[in-house]
Design an enzyme around this catalytic site. Sequence first.
Site, mmCIF file in Angstrom:
data_model
loop_
_atom_site.group_PDB
_atom_site.id
_atom_site.type_symbol
_atom_site.label_atom_id
_atom_site.label_comp_id
_atom_site.label_asym_id
_atom_site.label_seq_id
_atom_site.Cartn_x
_atom_site.Cartn_y
_atom_site.Cartn_z
ATOM 1 N N VAL A 174 38.832 44.949 -35.849
ATOM 2 C CA VAL A 174 37.955 44.071 -35.064
ATOM 3 C C VAL A 174 36.599 43.918 -35.752
ATOM 4 C CG1 VAL A 174 36.816 43.704 -32.839
ATOM 5 C CG2 VAL A 174 39.118 44.656 -32.907
ATOM 6 N N CYS A 175 36.070 45.013 -36.278
ATOM 7 C CA CYS A 175 34.767 44.963 -36.952
ATOM 8 C C CYS A 175 34.801 44.017 -38.152
ATOM 9 C CB CYS A 175 34.354 46.356 -37.412
ATOM 10 S SG CYS A 175 34.112 47.535 -36.077
ATOM 11 N N THR A 176 35.898 44.031 -38.884
ATOM 12 C CA THR A 176 36.011 43.157 -40.050
ATOM 13 C C THR A 176 35.984 41.692 -39.629
ATOM 14 O OG1 THR A 176 37.226 44.849 -41.278
ATOM 15 C CG2 THR A 176 37.462 42.563 -42.030
ATOM 16 N N MET A 228 32.331 40.840 -38.513
ATOM 17 C CA MET A 228 31.432 40.680 -39.656
ATOM 18 C C MET A 228 31.677 39.354 -40.360
ATOM 19 S SD MET A 228 29.005 42.690 -40.639
ATOM 20 C CE MET A 228 28.329 44.319 -40.348
#
Length: 219
Positions: free
Chosen positions: A45-47, A50
């Site tokens: 999810v973070c990727t 970002m």
Amino acid sequence: MPGLTIGDTIPDLELDTTHGRIRIHDYVGNGYAIVFSHPADFTPVCTTEMAAMAGYAAEFENRGVKLLGISCDDVNSHKEWIKDIEAYKPGCRVTFPIAADPKKEVIKQLNMVDPDEKDQNGQNLPSRTLHLVGPDKKVKVSFLYPAPVGRNTDEVLRVVDSIQKASQHRVATPANWKAGDAVVILPSVSNEEAQKLFPGGFEVKDLPSGKDYLRFTKA
């Protein structure tokens, strides 16, 4: 959980980032900045988040808004992670700094701690927190998402537009407002003042109460 919230001055922390050492207040400068956290590098999810922020970087820049990411891994990890982010969304470039917080001290001072998510050592990880900071270094808006829920970048941009619109005119934005839509005139503005402030006119909604508080205009 008590901590940094709307109206508070963001701490002037010195951070180790992918762009070198920076101080938050210097970085904000005379404009706006979005300071946002991620639980960890090299996570799905973070990727995507970002990459989404990188894809919208030009939109934020056009509005005088800088971006500053924070994750608890170190700078070298961030630099390697950026390669994955850019590969995931071809054509986007992570041009903004990502701060390191391996000791998880920064996230505590910025109220970005997730009480439920922990690392392998039992330490709390960052939540998906986002603070919009104004030229006065005060938090204007905060978003707080749990780890399973990725941010809606369109909503972040919409809120930036709303905050900046309200700061420039004596108006507020109604539900589901988007840039270009009509805004509402603040109750503190009399009809006489409104006629001077909004020479293009305004529409007063006819309501059962007979009160003329719901006034729409273009600003």
